[in-house]
Design a protein around this motif. Sequence first.
Motif, PDB file in Angstrom:
ATOM      1  N   GLN A  54       0.744  -1.145  -0.137  1.00 17.31           N
ATOM      2  CA  GLN A  54      -0.060   0.165   0.007  1.00 17.31           C
ATOM      3  C   GLN A  54       0.920   1.101  -0.040  1.00 17.31           C
ATOM      4  O   GLN A  54       0.620   2.372  -0.632  1.00 17.31           O
ATOM      5  N   SER A  77       7.600  -9.751  -4.411  1.00 21.77           N
ATOM      6  CA  SER A  77       6.414 -11.009  -4.493  1.00 21.77           C
ATOM      7  C   SER A  77       6.095 -10.880  -5.790  1.00 21.77           C
ATOM      8  O   SER A  77       5.996 -10.030  -6.752  1.00 21.77           O
ATOM      9  N   PHE A  88       0.354 -13.496   5.084  1.00 21.59           N
ATOM     10  CA  PHE A  88       0.321 -13.884   6.464  1.00 21.59           C
ATOM     11  C   PHE A  88      -0.556 -13.512   7.531  1.00 21.59           C
ATOM     12  O   PHE A  88      -0.737 -13.747   8.571  1.00 21.59           O
ATOM     13  N   GLN A 156      13.268  -8.879  -6.770  1.00 19.94           N
ATOM     14  CA  GLN A 156      13.916  -8.775  -5.391  1.00 19.94           C
ATOM     15  C   GLN A 156      14.909  -7.935  -5.394  1.00 19.94           C
ATOM     16  O   GLN A 156      16.028  -8.388  -6.181  1.00 19.94           O
ATOM     17  N   ILE A 430      -1.447   2.013   7.996  1.00 19.32           N
ATOM     18  CA  ILE A 430      -2.413   2.875   6.827  1.00 19.32           C
ATOM     19  C   ILE A 430      -2.461   4.272   7.838  1.00 19.32           C
ATOM     20  O   ILE A 430      -2.471   5.269   7.078  1.00 19.32           O
TER      21      ILE A 430
HETATM   22  C1  LIG Z   1      -0.567  -9.327  10.993  1.00 17.44           C
HETATM   23  C2  LIG Z   1      -0.612  -7.896  10.701  1.00 17.44           C
HETATM   24  C3  LIG Z   1      -1.528  -7.128  10.731  1.00 17.44           C
HETATM   25  C4  LIG Z   1      -1.589  -5.670  10.626  1.00 17.44           C
HETATM   26  N1  LIG Z   1      -2.531  -5.218  10.716  1.00 17.44           N
HETATM   27  C5  LIG Z   1      -2.678  -3.694  10.229  1.00 17.44           C
HETATM   28  C6  LIG Z   1      -3.995  -2.928  10.157  1.00 17.44           C
HETATM   29  O1  LIG Z   1      -5.005  -3.340  10.814  1.00 17.44           O
HETATM   30  N2  LIG Z   1      -3.818  -1.816  10.055  1.00 17.44           N
HETATM   31  C7  LIG Z   1      -2.371  -0.998   9.904  1.00 17.44           C
HETATM   32  O2  LIG Z   1      -2.608   0.165   9.672  1.00 17.44           O
HETATM   33  N3  LIG Z   1      -1.449  -1.766   9.817  1.00 17.44           N
HETATM   34  C8  LIG Z   1      -1.408  -3.119  10.053  1.00 17.44           C
HETATM   35  N4  LIG Z   1      -0.411  -3.855  10.084  1.00 17.44           N
HETATM   36  C9  LIG Z   1       0.905  -3.033   9.450  1.00 17.44           C
HETATM   37  C10 LIG Z   1       0.931  -3.412   8.089  1.00 17.44           C
HETATM   38  O3  LIG Z   1       2.242  -4.024   7.908  1.00 17.44           O
HETATM   39  C11 LIG Z   1       0.886  -2.067   7.442  1.00 17.44           C
HETATM   40  O4  LIG Z   1      -0.235  -1.446   7.532  1.00 17.44           O
HETATM   41  C12 LIG Z   1       0.880  -2.384   5.796  1.00 17.44           C
HETATM   42  O5  LIG Z   1       1.330  -3.894   5.560  1.00 17.44           O
HETATM   43  C13 LIG Z   1       2.180  -1.683   5.396  1.00 17.44           C
HETATM   44  O6  LIG Z   1       2.036  -1.527   4.246  1.00 17.44           O
HETATM   45  P1  LIG Z   1       3.619  -1.192   3.434  1.00 17.44           P
HETATM   46  O7  LIG Z   1       3.439  -1.118   1.967  1.00 17.44           O
HETATM   47  O8  LIG Z   1       4.291  -0.208   3.980  1.00 17.44           O
HETATM   48  O9  LIG Z   1       4.487  -2.625   3.615  1.00 17.44           O
HETATM   49  P2  LIG Z   1       4.122  -4.233   3.300  1.00 17.44           P
HETATM   50  O10 LIG Z   1       2.446  -4.208   3.083  1.00 17.44           O
HETATM   51  O11 LIG Z   1       4.577  -4.817   4.248  1.00 17.44           O
HETATM   52  O12 LIG Z   1       4.615  -4.192   1.926  1.00 17.44           O
HETATM   53  C14 LIG Z   1       6.034  -4.148   1.680  1.00 17.44           C
HETATM   54  C15 LIG Z   1       6.485  -4.673   0.199  1.00 17.44           C
HETATM   55  O13 LIG Z   1       7.854  -4.771   0.254  1.00 17.44           O
HETATM   56  C16 LIG Z   1       8.337  -5.784  -0.600  1.00 17.44           C
HETATM   57  N5  LIG Z   1       9.819  -5.740  -0.407  1.00 17.44           N
HETATM   58  C17 LIG Z   1      10.388  -5.828   0.841  1.00 17.44           C
HETATM   59  N6  LIG Z   1      11.634  -6.000   0.594  1.00 17.44           N
HETATM   60  C18 LIG Z   1      11.831  -6.028  -0.603  1.00 17.44           C
HETATM   61  C19 LIG Z   1      13.125  -6.026  -1.430  1.00 17.44           C
HETATM   62  N7  LIG Z   1      14.084  -6.099  -0.845  1.00 17.44           N
HETATM   63  N8  LIG Z   1      12.742  -6.041  -2.798  1.00 17.44           N
HETATM   64  C20 LIG Z   1      11.659  -6.040  -3.439  1.00 17.44           C
HETATM   65  N9  LIG Z   1      10.555  -5.876  -2.806  1.00 17.44           N
HETATM   66  C21 LIG Z   1      10.447  -6.004  -1.231  1.00 17.44           C
HETATM   67  C22 LIG Z   1       7.594  -6.800  -0.133  1.00 17.44           C
HETATM   68  O14 LIG Z   1       7.629  -7.808  -1.142  1.00 17.44           O
HETATM   69  C23 LIG Z   1       6.061  -6.244  -0.018  1.00 17.44           C
HETATM   70  O15 LIG Z   1       5.357  -6.620  -0.890  1.00 17.44           O
HETATM   71  C24 LIG Z   1      -0.171  -5.247  10.048  1.00 17.44           C
HETATM   72  C25 LIG Z   1       0.725  -6.037  10.067  1.00 17.44           C
HETATM   73  C26 LIG Z   1       0.512  -7.283  10.344  1.00 17.44           C
HETATM   74  C27 LIG Z   1       2.125  -7.871  10.349  1.00 17.44           C
END
Ligand SMILES: Cc1cc2nc3c(=O)[nH]c(=O)nc-3n(C[C@H](O)[C@H](O)[C@H](O)COP(=O)(O)OP(=O)(O)OC[C@H]3O[C@@H](n4cnc5c(N)ncnc54)[C@H](O)[C@@H]3O)c2cc1C
Length: 491
Positions: A54, A77, A88, A156, A430
């Motif tokens: 996101q 991914s 997960f 990756q 979020i």
């Molecule tokens: C079980 C759980 C429940 C959660 N519930 C909530 C909730 O209800 N509300 C909330 O606000 N937050 C929640 N969170 C926190 C949540 O992680 C974030 O809100 C959200 O996933 C963050 O989005 P993001 O895009 O920053 O990271 P992510 O969703 O983790 O996406 C990161 C992306 O980066 C990619 N990536 C990482 N390293 C590399 C690399 N070296 N090369 C290429 N790609 C890479 C991964 O493949 C992944 O797709 C929760 C977290 C967990 C673990």
Amino acid sequence: MKLAIASNDALQDLAERVRADLKMMDYATKPWVEPRFDASGNPMLDVVIIGAGQSGLAVGHALQRRGVSNILLLDGSPEGKEGVWGTFARNYEIRSPKDITGTELGLPSLSIQSFYEAKYSRQAWDEIKRIPRLEWLHYLQWYRSVVELPIRNDAQVVDIDYDSDGVTVSLAGGDAIRARLVVLATGMDGGGAWRVPDSITKSLPRERYNHSSDIFDETKLKDKTVGILGSGAAAFDVAVAALTAGAARVDMCLRGPRLPMIDIVREGETAGHLNHSHDIPDRMKWDLAGFRAGLRQSPADHHFFKACSYPNFFIHVNAGWDEIELDGDDIAVKTSEKSFRFDHVFAATGVTVDMSLRPELRKIAAKTALWKDRFTPPDHEGPGRLNFPYLNANYQFIEREPGLAPGIERIFAYNALSSMSMGIAGAVSISAMKYGVPRVVSALTGFLFKEQEDKLIDFFASFKTPSITFPPHVRLMLGMPAEGEPEAVKP
Ligand SMILES: Cc1cc2nc3c(=O)[nH]c(=O)nc-3n(C[C@H](O)[C@H](O)[C@H](O)COP(=O)(O)OP(=O)(O)OC[C@H]3O[C@@H](n4cnc5c(N)ncnc54)[C@H](O)[C@@H]3O)c2cc1C
């Protein structure tokens, strides 16, 4: 409640509405960034975003809306499996309030509410308390399809190198991509790794334990005794997964004297905290981080009540695992007061921020300023927190010493690495997006603009077409040559 899904046409209509709204908001979105070339003369990308969860999607879309379209998102991914929601995460509903905004960047038609109403109905939206996790996942997939970002999946990133002219991002498989700026949007574990205590990893074979963030086959827990270390939101998610799968018994053990029952994240969701937490003295950031670390987020209420509805679910306070060993086929655990025997254990123990654990961060970690370089803690507490990078107010890495790492400022940490320096707006959630995404995007566009400031006069001087086309008699009256004829050169 079984929801009636409106036809797919409704989502297509909504996508059309988003496009029309974007058109209506078209002002000042045209491209403006001067192309740049690498040393071999190949065009450079203006911004590479690592991570298409996101955060990556919202940063990418915000850049598009500011006229920066020479960008690329990379994600390790496969498509549809980015981030936590479809992999997960096990919470049935996301913990954030349903009226949360940020991803839509102020465009109501692009919001989760518009999506949900189009997919189901306004009444259905009014009736839910929180957003089901899989609906949030579907929303992000729809969002991605509507805003049409350039994304490369199965990419990756294994190395990030930098110099004063740009950043080189290397992928598993050997490709290297050159960009002017890079954003890390790599999530909660993007600055380290999920943490399983050494006492578990050193005592048990790998197949006898999991971290709560592992993808695992829950059906294998049927009729098993399951121990969970930790009591935060993820611990309850695992407990419910195990109980639903038919575990014989689930024991949740927490070190402290009571369950975390305050949803501290919700309390900080104000424009003040989210927009200004980066701007307080270091000592206050430090104290706040310590205070919040002691207040783990409470479980989602549906998971709390669901776990507690099982008679074979038990919670034990003051029950840190002092001893763990494999005794025959059992996992024997001792706390200060009790002994347990488990078939399988889970560590719901969060994440470690340690850049040395991520290969792609090693060159940054070697030279960026860390908290320990800039701050002496009052009482030597919280050594883990001292390893966080010391970012500036723009989520930007800075050199440990002047001149040590030219180009490191081209890299921005919109991931877990920012949570010490940016406070609550740095937490990967979020909640942070409403103010965090515009902040990091302003910093990116500001950087790009600054790099072309010496060409600003050339830019304006390059426009030769008059804004008014004069009819011939007016040209004659003004002493101008006939259209198509050259201007007389003044002596
Ligand atoms: C079980 C759980 C429940 C959660 N519930 C909530 C909730 O209800 N509300 C909330 O606000 N937050 C929640 N969170 C926190 C949540 O992680 C974030 O809100 C959200 O996933 C963050 O989005 P993001 O895009 O920053 O990271 P992510 O969703 O983790 O996406 C990161 C992306 O980066 C990619 N990536 C990482 N390293 C590399 C690399 N070296 N090369 C290429 N790609 C890479 C991964 O493949 C992944 O797709 C929760 C977290 C967990 C673990």
